[in-house]
Design a protein around this motif. Structure first.
Motif, PDB file in Angstrom:
ATOM      1  N   MET A  81      46.222  38.128  38.941  1.00 53.37           N
ATOM      2  CA  MET A  81      47.496  38.663  39.455  1.00 53.37           C
ATOM      3  C   MET A  81      47.622  40.145  39.100  1.00 53.37           C
ATOM      4  O   MET A  81      48.145  40.940  39.891  1.00 53.37           O
ATOM      5  CB  MET A  81      48.677  37.863  38.900  1.00 53.37           C
ATOM      6  CG  MET A  81      48.783  36.480  39.530  1.00 53.37           C
ATOM      7  SD  MET A  81      50.334  35.650  39.113  1.00 53.37           S
ATOM      8  CE  MET A  81      49.783  34.531  37.863  1.00 53.37           C
ATOM      9  N   ASP A  82      47.101  40.531  37.928  1.00 56.53           N
ATOM     10  CA  ASP A  82      47.108  41.954  37.552  1.00 56.53           C
ATOM     11  C   ASP A  82      46.277  42.762  38.561  1.00 56.53           C
ATOM     12  O   ASP A  82      46.690  43.836  39.004  1.00 56.53           O
ATOM     13  CB  ASP A  82      46.515  42.156  36.145  1.00 56.53           C
ATOM     14  CG  ASP A  82      47.417  41.575  35.050  1.00 56.53           C
ATOM     15  OD1 ASP A  82      48.621  41.390  35.304  1.00 56.53           O
ATOM     16  OD2 ASP A  82      46.897  41.298  33.955  1.00 56.53           O
ATOM     17  N   VAL A  83      45.098  42.224  38.896  1.00 59.07           N
ATOM     18  CA  VAL A  83      44.237  42.917  39.874  1.00 59.07           C
ATOM     19  C   VAL A  83      44.991  43.077  41.196  1.00 59.07           C
ATOM     20  O   VAL A  83      44.987  44.149  41.816  1.00 59.07           O
ATOM     21  CB  VAL A  83      42.931  42.110  40.119  1.00 59.07           C
ATOM     22  CG1 VAL A  83      42.116  42.708  41.265  1.00 59.07           C
ATOM     23  CG2 VAL A  83      42.095  42.026  38.858  1.00 59.07           C
ATOM     24  N   LEU A  84      45.671  42.016  41.595  1.00 58.95           N
ATOM     25  CA  LEU A  84      46.383  42.025  42.879  1.00 58.95           C
ATOM     26  C   LEU A  84      47.487  43.092  42.886  1.00 58.95           C
ATOM     27  O   LEU A  84      47.571  43.915  43.814  1.00 58.95           O
ATOM     28  CB  LEU A  84      46.968  40.626  43.126  1.00 58.95           C
ATOM     29  CG  LEU A  84      47.863  40.437  44.345  1.00 58.95           C
ATOM     30  CD1 LEU A  84      47.129  40.827  45.612  1.00 58.95           C
ATOM     31  CD2 LEU A  84      48.327  38.983  44.446  1.00 58.95           C
ATOM     32  N   VAL A  85      48.305  43.097  41.865  1.00 60.38           N
ATOM     33  CA  VAL A  85      49.445  44.019  41.851  1.00 60.38           C
ATOM     34  C   VAL A  85      48.969  45.459  41.649  1.00 60.38           C
ATOM     35  O   VAL A  85      49.391  46.374  42.388  1.00 60.38           O
ATOM     36  CB  VAL A  85      50.457  43.589  40.761  1.00 60.38           C
ATOM     37  CG1 VAL A  85      51.512  44.670  40.548  1.00 60.38           C
ATOM     38  CG2 VAL A  85      51.120  42.273  41.162  1.00 60.38           C
ATOM     39  N   ASN A  86      48.070  45.671  40.695  1.00 58.57           N
ATOM     40  CA  ASN A  86      47.604  47.043  40.450  1.00 58.57           C
ATOM     41  C   ASN A  86      46.842  47.588  41.653  1.00 58.57           C
ATOM     42  O   ASN A  86      46.988  48.763  42.018  1.00 58.57           O
ATOM     43  CB  ASN A  86      46.724  47.102  39.196  1.00 58.57           C
ATOM     44  CG  ASN A  86      47.550  46.778  37.952  1.00 58.57           C
ATOM     45  OD1 ASN A  86      48.757  46.996  37.952  1.00 58.57           O
ATOM     46  ND2 ASN A  86      46.919  46.233  36.919  1.00 58.57           N
ATOM     47  N   GLY A  87      46.031  46.739  42.257  1.00 54.18           N
ATOM     48  CA  GLY A  87      45.272  47.166  43.439  1.00 54.18           C
ATOM     49  C   GLY A  87      46.211  47.521  44.586  1.00 54.18           C
ATOM     50  O   GLY A  87      45.993  48.502  45.305  1.00 54.18           O
ATOM     51  N   THR A  88      47.274  46.737  44.747  1.00 56.54           N
ATOM     52  CA  THR A  88      48.212  47.021  45.837  1.00 56.54           C
ATOM     53  C   THR A  88      48.952  48.335  45.575  1.00 56.54           C
ATOM     54  O   THR A  88      49.193  49.119  46.505  1.00 56.54           O
ATOM     55  CB  THR A  88      49.204  45.846  46.008  1.00 56.54           C
ATOM     56  OG1 THR A  88      48.445  44.645  46.171  1.00 56.54           O
ATOM     57  CG2 THR A  88      50.092  46.028  47.219  1.00 56.54           C
ATOM     58  N   LEU A  89      49.275  48.592  44.303  1.00 62.03           N
ATOM     59  CA  LEU A  89      49.904  49.883  43.973  1.00 62.03           C
ATOM     60  C   LEU A  89      48.963  51.032  44.346  1.00 62.03           C
ATOM     61  O   LEU A  89      49.384  52.044  44.911  1.00 62.03           O
ATOM     62  CB  LEU A  89      50.231  49.935  42.475  1.00 62.03           C
ATOM     63  CG  LEU A  89      51.557  49.295  42.073  1.00 62.03           C
ATOM     64  CD1 LEU A  89      51.629  49.103  40.565  1.00 62.03           C
ATOM     65  CD2 LEU A  89      52.740  50.126  42.559  1.00 62.03           C
ATOM     66  N   GLN A  90      47.680  50.855  44.040  1.00 66.79           N
ATOM     67  CA  GLN A  90      46.696  51.885  44.395  1.00 66.79           C
ATOM     68  C   GLN A  90      46.661  52.089  45.905  1.00 66.79           C
ATOM     69  O   GLN A  90      46.593  53.221  46.386  1.00 66.79           O
ATOM     70  CB  GLN A  90      45.273  51.462  43.950  1.00 66.79           C
ATOM     71  CG  GLN A  90      45.054  51.474  42.451  1.00 66.79           C
ATOM     72  CD  GLN A  90      45.148  52.889  41.898  1.00 66.79           C
ATOM     73  OE1 GLN A  90      44.853  53.844  42.572  1.00 66.79           O
ATOM     74  NE2 GLN A  90      45.612  52.996  40.663  1.00 66.79           N
TER      75      GLN A  90
END
Ligand SMILES: Cc1ncc(COP(=O)(O)O)c(C=O)c1O
Length: 445
Positions: free
Chosen positions: A431-440
């Motif tokens: 979920m961290d990958v998902l949220v941080n990646g989407t912010l990027q």
């Protein structure tokens, strides 16, 4: 987590060439693949899809909202393997088999109300066709042939075969084929995004229900059924609405003798936080349409569940009174075993409860996303998240998809709406990958 850079997938040129020559891809302007290459997927495990170049992508949309427990799930794989050694498929007219009986019994025990009869097909749109035909046919058998009209919600999506498209109200899918479609009234949507400033979700949904009531007061004698997507209008951009609408719709349909068809093809099996979206309103429809997550997303399978009242109207000595509708792969044994294995996982892992914690975690870490200056209407319902992006880029969805791949995430916005519908086995790190990646992604676009 792998920190390797996204590489151009190996063999992609060759596979792209063969794919473009031989495969007409769904919902795709094929020419766009001259500039945006296809992604050649060779395997999947859990939330991850792996391409031929060794890149991986977090399947944030569960491969078109179907996958519940990850790719290559060991429990579902084992069930299918076991069934393969017995019987892969047998026609369901004149024959039956344990997996289809067991699945029907199991669905009956978990579905809302008394939906004791399951009719099977292979995909969502076919389930919709079945529910519409059954509803009309029921009224015909009851001596009310004039009850042959359908109504659906403004912005609803129910699939793209001609009957399903007739009750769909999404212009991009519908407009071209309008001359082929039966007319259908679309009553105002309860989607809270369309509320007046300061109007609560409940008040807005109640106002939409009053519009439904006014419509049926005039047209109930010609109306067989109201069909709707309970709680979340998926293709309309994950439009979410208050369950009071479903309560009012049930009451109004009862009052005017109109069937209620709940299309839980996308939202069934825990997506909205309860096993079925209708559970949140404490109502049962006359027809419940299921597909996508029904087989854990593994194999094409759909079901229409209905009441004894409907079933009994067709039960007769005369063949002509039967529901003479069939699909070759109706009740496919492998798909039914996958569905049973998926239901086992729900019980074994207490999935509905576990998802509440997952949703709470994702909502916490998504705070910077919700507060991002480009983000509007950040919203969540169960295991569905969505928000609109403030952008003038007409090509936003395609750009976002490409930018997502570079961040190891499969995102496929609906217009300017980015949404997450992840497999339920997603863990906190993912979920961290998902949220941080989407912010990027938002920061790069
Ligand atoms: C609510 C709803 N109904 C029906 C369908 C059609 O299902 P299928 O694509 O399997 O025909 C979909 C597909 O996305 C859907 O979301």
């Amino acid at each position: 987590m792998s920190t390797t850079q996204h590489k151009a997938p190996a063999f992609s040129t060759q596979l792209q060439h063969r794919s473009l020559a031989a495969v007409w891809h769904p919902c795709t302007q094929m020419k766009q693949h001259e500039t945006h290459p296809l992604v050649p997927i060779v395997s999947g495990k859990g939330v991850w899809l792996y391409d031929a170049g060794g890149n991986r992508y977090l399947d944030a949309i569960s491969s078109w909202w179907v996958n519940l427990f990850g790719h290559a799930n060991p429990v579902i794989n084992a069930a299918i393997r076991d069934q393969l050694e017995k019987i892969e498929h047998v026609m369901l007219a004149g024959f039956t088999h344990e997996p289809v009986v067991a699945l029907s019994e199991r669905l009956k025990s978990i579905a809302p109300g008394s939906l004791g009869h399951c009719f099977y097909a292979s995909d969502g749109a076919s389930a919709i066709e079945i529910a519409l035909k059954m509803s009309f046919h029921y009224w015909l058998l009851c001596g009310q042939p004039q009850k042959n009209g359908f109504i659906s919600l403004q912005n609803d999506y129910h699939g793209e075969t001609l009957g399903a498209l007739s009750v769909t109200d999404v212009a991009i899918f519908r407009e071209t084929y309008a001359p082929l479609l039966r007319s259908c009234a679309h009553v105002p949507t309860p989607d809270w995004r369309y509320a007046e400033a300061g109007e609560s979700a409940r008040d807005f949904a109640s106002r939409a229900a009053t519009a439904l009531e006014n419509h049926l007061a005039k047209h109930h004698a010609q109306t067989a059924a109201l069909i709707l997507e309970p709680l979340v209008q998926g293709a309309a951009g994950m439009g979410m609405y208050h369950p009071v609408y479903l309560q009012r719709a049930r009451e109004i349909c009862d009052r005017y003798q109109v069937h209620l068809i709940a299309d839980e093809i996308a939202v069934g099996f825990g997506r909205t936080g309860t096993l079925f979206a209708c559970n949140q309103a404490g109502i049962a429809p006359d027809f419940l349409c299921l597909s996508k997550g029904l087989s854990g997303g593994y194999l094409p399978l759909s079901a229409v569940m209905t009441t004894d009242t409907v079933f009994q109207a067709f039960y007769d000595d005369k063949t002509a009174r039967a529901f003479l509708h069939s699909h070759s792969h109706s009740g496919n044994a492998l798909a039914c075993r996958a569905a049973l294995a998926s239901l086992d996982i729900f019980e074994r892992d207490r999935v509905i409860e576990a998802n509440k914690n997952k949703a709470a975690y994702l909502n916490t870490i998504a705070a910077p996303l919700a507060a991002h200056p480009k983000v509007r209407n950040f919203r969540n319902c169960g295991m569905i998240w969505a928000f609109e992006v403030a952008t003038d880029d007409a090509d936003f969805a395609a750009q976002c998809f490409q930018a997502g791949l570079k961040q190891q995430i499969l995102l496929r916005p609906l217009g300017k709406t980015i949404y997450f519908i992840p497999p339920y086995i997603i863990d906190e790190q993912e979920m961290d990958v998902l949220v941080n990646g989407t912010l990027q992604v938002l920061n790069t676009l």
